[in-house]
Write a protein that holds these residues in place. Structure first.
Motif, PDB file in Angstrom:
ATOM      1  N   ARG A 107      53.177  55.244  71.322  1.00  0.00           N
ATOM      2  CA  ARG A 107      53.761  53.948  71.676  1.00  0.00           C
ATOM      3  C   ARG A 107      54.159  53.862  73.145  1.00  0.00           C
ATOM      4  NH1 ARG A 107      57.945  52.998  66.601  1.00  0.00           N
ATOM      5  NH2 ARG A 107      56.441  53.492  64.958  1.00  0.00           N
ATOM      6  N   TYR A 108      54.859  54.895  73.634  1.00  0.00           N
ATOM      7  CA  TYR A 108      55.483  54.793  74.950  1.00  0.00           C
ATOM      8  C   TYR A 108      54.798  55.615  76.038  1.00  0.00           C
ATOM      9  CZ  TYR A 108      59.132  52.722  72.113  1.00  0.00           C
ATOM     10  OH  TYR A 108      59.818  51.926  71.242  1.00  0.00           O
ATOM     11  N   GLY A 109      53.717  56.254  75.706  1.00  0.00           N
ATOM     12  CA  GLY A 109      52.979  57.031  76.698  1.00  0.00           C
ATOM     13  C   GLY A 109      53.047  58.508  76.378  1.00  0.00           C
ATOM     14  N   ARG A 110      51.870  59.119  76.161  1.00  0.00           N
ATOM     15  CA  ARG A 110      51.843  60.517  75.749  1.00  0.00           C
ATOM     16  C   ARG A 110      52.308  61.446  76.851  1.00  0.00           C
ATOM     17  NH1 ARG A 110      46.399  58.261  73.316  1.00  0.00           N
ATOM     18  NH2 ARG A 110      47.181  57.708  71.255  1.00  0.00           N
ATOM     19  N   ALA A 111      51.927  61.166  78.093  1.00  0.00           N
ATOM     20  CA  ALA A 111      52.361  62.011  79.203  1.00  0.00           C
ATOM     21  C   ALA A 111      53.874  61.922  79.401  1.00  0.00           C
ATOM     22  CB  ALA A 111      51.632  61.620  80.485  1.00  0.00           C
ATOM     23  N   ARG A 112      54.426  60.717  79.269  1.00  0.00           N
ATOM     24  CA  ARG A 112      55.868  60.524  79.466  1.00  0.00           C
ATOM     25  C   ARG A 112      56.667  61.296  78.415  1.00  0.00           C
ATOM     26  NH1 ARG A 112      57.872  54.469  79.185  1.00  0.00           N
ATOM     27  NH2 ARG A 112      56.649  54.427  81.110  1.00  0.00           N
ATOM     28  N   ILE A 113      56.322  61.143  77.149  1.00  0.00           N
ATOM     29  CA  ILE A 113      57.049  61.827  76.082  1.00  0.00           C
ATOM     30  C   ILE A 113      56.860  63.339  76.186  1.00  0.00           C
ATOM     31  CG2 ILE A 113      57.270  62.083  73.582  1.00  0.00           C
ATOM     32  CD1 ILE A 113      58.380  59.463  74.714  1.00  0.00           C
ATOM     33  N   TYR A 114      55.672  63.754  76.581  1.00  0.00           N
ATOM     34  CA  TYR A 114      55.397  65.177  76.768  1.00  0.00           C
ATOM     35  C   TYR A 114      56.319  65.768  77.830  1.00  0.00           C
ATOM     36  CZ  TYR A 114      52.437  69.359  77.522  1.00  0.00           C
ATOM     37  OH  TYR A 114      51.941  70.627  77.638  1.00  0.00           O
ATOM     38  N   ALA A 115      56.457  65.066  78.955  1.00  0.00           N
ATOM     39  CA  ALA A 115      57.324  65.551  80.042  1.00  0.00           C
ATOM     40  C   ALA A 115      58.784  65.610  79.599  1.00  0.00           C
ATOM     41  CB  ALA A 115      57.173  64.645  81.261  1.00  0.00           C
ATOM     42  N   ILE A 116      59.243  64.598  78.848  1.00  0.00           N
ATOM     43  CA  ILE A 116      60.622  64.604  78.351  1.00  0.00           C
ATOM     44  C   ILE A 116      60.844  65.798  77.417  1.00  0.00           C
ATOM     45  CG2 ILE A 116      62.270  63.374  76.879  1.00  0.00           C
ATOM     46  CD1 ILE A 116      61.057  60.754  77.984  1.00  0.00           C
ATOM     47  N   GLY A 117      59.863  66.036  76.546  1.00  0.00           N
ATOM     48  CA  GLY A 117      59.987  67.156  75.618  1.00  0.00           C
ATOM     49  C   GLY A 117      60.066  68.495  76.330  1.00  0.00           C
ATOM     50  N   VAL A 118      59.214  68.689  77.328  1.00  0.00           N
ATOM     51  CA  VAL A 118      59.207  69.963  78.058  1.00  0.00           C
ATOM     52  C   VAL A 118      60.517  70.146  78.826  1.00  0.00           C
ATOM     53  CG1 VAL A 118      58.077  71.294  79.872  1.00  0.00           C
ATOM     54  CG2 VAL A 118      56.699  70.018  78.234  1.00  0.00           C
TER      55      VAL A 118
END
Length: 472
Positions: A69-80
């Motif tokens: 929904r909100y961007g795979r790269a964005r959520i990935y960076a938040i998770g890391v």
């Protein structure tokens, strides 16, 4: 995949996922030392593993859908980034309770980063490059996972807290790479609502079942029974909610595809066996054989070497010939490796008793993982790549969570038995045979559920059969 940016994207997804996977295996090796330093019993050590696995398993579906929904790269960076911060909290924990709490938070952020890596590859690379990329991803990730005991043994020799401190600089590097080289992608058709009821029910189901399995052996009674009943009711409620929700975390349509359903069931069996076997192996080598943490970790290096050398190759072969034969063969070869390891004496020789089993394990996983992962992801439309990855990751993590919770009491371990050679030796042998049986079951299910030359691993031109799988 051959472009400079493509290689950087692949490296970013591998490094980020490796942090989450390496952390799990490193912590396994550190458990005996953590138990001594923090005065923890077996249940406490189980929760160091299961607290992390619980939130990761329960929320990984949400993490996949958030990326869509909100961007795979964005959520990935938040998770890391969050994973790095929670690793600091783990390293600073003064008690076993504090460590378990920090591990629970760590699992929340891992649920954001783990499904994102495969979804990014699926959305960023050309269809004809995806299976080769997944092969490289699984091979190098397998190296990270299998190298965990070695790295963990080396770090434990310094201080067990370094099992968590090592994550911090790696997380900083991955966040920087994600923000600079990974193209953003999302599912424009994704609904905007949140499946709050689904998230709550998933957490209750997994938490209740894990708690019941962990405490029942030492404290059977109404509390454990109540937790088990609550878990079953929550699981039933989750299925009903997902079938009726307009913004379900797990669209029921995914499971109408026979390939997707079959591969996820195979994943459940395979990762239950793999997770439990690695835990019992390092405990056996330290507690029964008397090896150091470093030596016990180094014993698993052949698994890493085999996967590094062969996983990408088997991914390419599965694209050409279909995944079924490699998945069936891989599970049976790995099961043979578990069986050989189960026969190790109490004073094993590495060359005679450990090396043959770990080589077979590495060969089997090399044959299995890339075709499995590629098939399950390709069985879903590209716009649902994040959700499909999340489902398969959730299945694999749930398998490990339940295996670590259920297998110790099943083979007769409780309390401080993990530190007693006379209790650990027979429990280890039985546990490894159970793990082998789980993989044989996975081979049978694959043979029945997949036709050998179906094009699951090839990019599907229409909404029929699509290929792909999990995380580790």
């Amino acid at each position: 995949m051959g472009s400079h940016r493509g290689r950087l994207v692949l490296a970013t997804t591998i490094l980020g996922s490796s942090i989450a996977l390496l952390d799990g295996t490193v912590v396994n090796v550190a458990l005996p030392t953590i138990g001594k330093d923090l005065d923890a019993d077996l249940a406490g050590l189980q929760w160091v593993v299961n607290g992390y696995a619980l939130t990761l398993s329960a929320l990984i579906l949400l993490g996949g859908s958030l990326g869509d929904r909100y961007g795979r790269a964005r959520i990935y960076a938040i998770g890391v980034g969050g994973f790095g911060l929670s690793s600091i909290a783990c390293a600073l924990s003064p008690t076993i309770g504090a460590l378990v709490g920090a591990r629970i938070v760590q699992g929340v952020f891992a649920a954001l980063l783990v499904p994102g890596s495969l979804a990014i590859l699926q959305a960023s690379l050309r269809p004809k490059d995806r299976m080769a990329a997944i092969g490289a991803w699984t091979g190098l990730l397998g190296v990270a996972t299998a190298s965990g005991p070695l790295v963990g043994g080396w770090l434990v020799a310094i201080d067990w807290t370094w099992a968590f401190w090592i994550n911090v600089p790696l997380c900083i590097a991955v966040v920087a790479l994600t923000l600079t080289v990974v193209p953003e992608s999302r599912n424009p058709a994704a609904v905007k609502g949140f499946d709050v009821a689904g998230v709550i029910l998933a957490v209750v189901a997994l938490a209740g079942l894990t708690y019941a399995l962990t405490v029942a052996p030492d404290n059977p009674g109404p509390v454990a029974l109540g937790a088990g009943v609550a878990a079953v009711l929550a699981a039933v409620g989750f299925v009903l909610v997902e079938r009726r929700s307009p913004h379900a975390m797990v669209p029921p349509s995914l499971f109408r595809d026979r390939v997707f359903t079959t591969i996820n069931l195979v994943t459940l069996l395979v990762y239950a066996g793999l997770s439990a076997s690695m835990l019992f192996l390092v405990l056996f080598l330290q507690t029964v054989a008397g090896w150091s943490a470093l030596a016990a970790g180094a014993a698993t290096l052949p698994v890493s070497a085999m996967m590094l050398a062969l996983a990408s190759r088997f991914g390419t072969l599965a694209t050409k010939h279909g995944p079924s034969r490699y998945m069936v063969g891989g599970t049976l070869v790995a099961a043979a490796g578990f069986t050989l390891l189960a026969l190790a004496p109490r004073d094993p020789s590495f060359v005679v008793n450990i090396l043959p089993g770990t080589l077979l394990m590495g060969l089997g996983l090399s044959m299995l993982v890339a075709p499995l992962t590629g098939t399950v992801l390709a069985a879903a439309p590209d716009e649902l790549a994040g959700i499909a990855s999340g489902v398969n990751n959730a299945v694999s993590r749930t398998a490990g969570l339940l295996a670590v919770a259920a297998l110790p009491p099943l083979v007769g371990l409780s309390g401080s038995d993990y530190a007693q050679p006379d209790s650990m030796a027979p429990a280890y042998r039985l546990a490894m045979l159970v793990c082998a049986a789980l993989l044989v079951g996975g081979a049978a299910l694959t043979a029945l559920g997949l036709r050998p030359r179906q094009p699951e691993c090839a990019p599907a031109p229409q909404a029929q059969a699509h290929p792909q799988p999990p995380a580790r």
